[in-house]
Structure formats: structure tokens, C-alpha cells
Design an enzyme around this catalytic site. Sequence first.
Site, mmCIF file in Angstrom:
data_model
loop_
_atom_site.group_PDB
_atom_site.id
_atom_site.type_symbol
_atom_site.label_atom_id
_atom_site.label_comp_id
_atom_site.label_asym_id
_atom_site.label_seq_id
_atom_site.Cartn_x
_atom_site.Cartn_y
_atom_site.Cartn_z
ATOM 1 N N SER A 1 -3.264 -11.663 1.612
ATOM 2 C CA SER A 1 -2.423 -11.856 0.425
ATOM 3 C C SER A 1 -3.207 -12.589 -0.674
ATOM 4 O O SER A 1 -4.275 -12.134 -1.062
ATOM 5 C CB SER A 1 -1.145 -12.597 0.818
ATOM 6 O OG SER A 1 -0.153 -12.458 -0.159
ATOM 7 N N ASP B 1 5.157 -2.589 3.335
ATOM 8 C CA ASP B 1 5.047 -3.907 2.707
ATOM 9 C C ASP B 1 5.991 -3.983 1.509
ATOM 10 O O ASP B 1 5.954 -3.137 0.624
ATOM 11 C CB ASP B 1 3.593 -4.116 2.259
ATOM 12 C CG ASP B 1 3.284 -5.558 1.908
ATOM 13 O OD1 ASP B 1 4.171 -6.252 1.401
ATOM 14 O OD2 ASP B 1 2.137 -5.973 2.131
ATOM 15 N N HIS C 1 4.187 -7.258 5.192
ATOM 16 C CA HIS C 1 3.144 -8.022 4.503
ATOM 17 C C HIS C 1 2.367 -8.942 5.449
ATOM 18 O O HIS C 1 1.360 -9.516 5.044
ATOM 19 C CB HIS C 1 3.771 -8.842 3.374
ATOM 20 C CG HIS C 1 2.778 -9.379 2.399
ATOM 21 N ND1 HIS C 1 1.924 -8.569 1.664
ATOM 22 C CD2 HIS C 1 2.471 -10.651 2.027
ATOM 23 C CE1 HIS C 1 1.157 -9.307 0.892
ATOM 24 N NE2 HIS C 1 1.458 -10.578 1.097
#
Length: 316
Positions: A140, A267, A295
Site C-alpha cells: 500500500s 481490492d 487490499h
Amino acid sequence: MGNKIISMMKKDSKDGGGGSKSKRMNRSQRKLLADEEMLHRRALSMAIHQAQLSQRFDGSMSRRVGSTSTRKRTLSDPFSNGKQVPDFSESLMVKKFVLVHGEGFGAWCCVSTLEEYSRPLIELLENLPEEEKVILVGHSTGGASISYALERFPEKISKAIFVCATMVSDGQRPFDVFSEELGSAERFMKESQFLIYGNGKDKPPTGFMFEKPHMKGLYFNQSPNKDIALAMISMRPVPLGPMMEKLSLTAERYGKGRRFYVQTLDDRALSPDVQEKVVRENSPEGVFKIKGSDHCPFFSKPQSLHKILLEIAQIP
């Protein structure tokens, strides 16, 4: 096992049992040693077979782009062709991975710059032995940290792996990657209900944190409930400063790094379309996709992620 048998043989040879006993023991010893060698051969053959299977795992790697698309690795039985052994042995060499967490997964203090945010990673790279390299894996917003590290220490990073991460361009902010989901940075800073004002309401916001129902829907929509429960307890506010800082990345340093991207296809925090756009605008050397992953693939698809990381590590 072989050493133990030899030791026993030396002891028995002193007894007066005669030559026939000695010959029987020698034959037994040779048979045991031959059996042991065969077991070693079978074990190595099985390891080679497992390595070959990992290359075809469950559609986890759907495509490669760039220079890796023409690199094909084959592993054959080393006992039929001894020339293959060095290549296989090299693929089993220990490689160091450094995992860089994304937003909300760190023990946060109120940091205001990307340099502060990335300091533990930078200190680790600064203290590496001169000839040692590592593989960075950023999840991320951890992608911004490994991009920053690539610019600072390209010679110490053998590969950089972005897992549904902010792989930004020169002059881009990590937040910009999330703008399709969260709106523009300027609007978010003014209107978001999730902002935290660490320096007082009369000062600009210092961070943000989603409420639990939002986090579950955005980050953990495919993750097991037990992992979600643990993550909810562990999540921390996200500092805004590093998210809003524009990165300065050069072709001479960052551009020479070997970058790979892992897309997560279910996601909701960083949609597959956005990830595809990131890949298109900042072409990495290779792209891998994990079906059915949210995610946080380390929760929802840990085995798929693990095999992809090993596969990337073995790319020459």
C-alpha cells in the site's frame, strides 16, 4: 548416518569374529550408503519438481511485462545433466526480504515527512554490509517508502516489489494514487470526516483513521474473520504529511531499480483499475496478479503472495 556406521565398523574389526563377518558388514555398509545416496537424490528431485510447480501456481502470475517476458527458466533432473545443478543451487541461495508495511499497520507517532516515515528503512539500508543487497516489499503506502529508498540507495536494493502499492512518478504524492477512491487531496483535507487534528482544531489535520466498518469494507473484504479482528485492534492513525508529500525521483537512480508489481483483483481500497493505471504509467519489469485478494493479501491470500515473492526472488 554414514559416519555412525563407519565408527561401528572400526570397533567390530578388533573382535575375533573372522573375515566372513567383516565382509558381511562391508556389504551391509555399502548398501546403506547407497540407500542414503538414493534418498538424497530423490529429495533433491522433489525440490526441483516443487520449484517447477511454483512457476505454474493457480494463475497467480497472469502476465509479465518488460524484460522478464523473454526470460524462461527451465529446471531439469540434475542427475541426467550435471550442468543444471549450479543454476538450481543459485535459486536456493538465501535472499533477504525487507517488508515495509502500509498505512495504519505501524506503531505510529505523529510524523510529518516521508523522511521521518521511512527512517527505520533508511537506517537499515545505511547499515547493510557494503556488498549486501536486499529485496524490498512495500504494501500500500509502503510503496512510497521503497520508492524513496530506491532513490537513496539503488545499489543496495536488488529488487523492489510493490504489493497493491503506491508506485508513484516523479513529482507525484502517495495520496494521488488513492484520489479516485478518496477524492482530491485538497477536498479530502477539508471535508473528510475521518481527519485527526493532533495539533488542535485550529491547525491543519495531522492524520486520518477510518471507522471500523469502513476499514473492513476497504481493506479486509476477503480476509478471514480472525485476522480482521486482530487487525482492527492493531490499526493506527495514518499520518497525512508523508501521504501528501511529492516525491523527487530521478531516472539515474530510481529509474535503474528493478521494480515488480503485485495486483490484487478484489481490492476495494485500491481498485484493480487504479492498479492497472499505476502499472501503465510507471511500467515495472514484471506484473503479477492475485485472484480473490483484497487490499491485504497477507491475510486473504497468503500462500499466493508467498509463492509470488519467491518467484520474483528467483528471477535472474
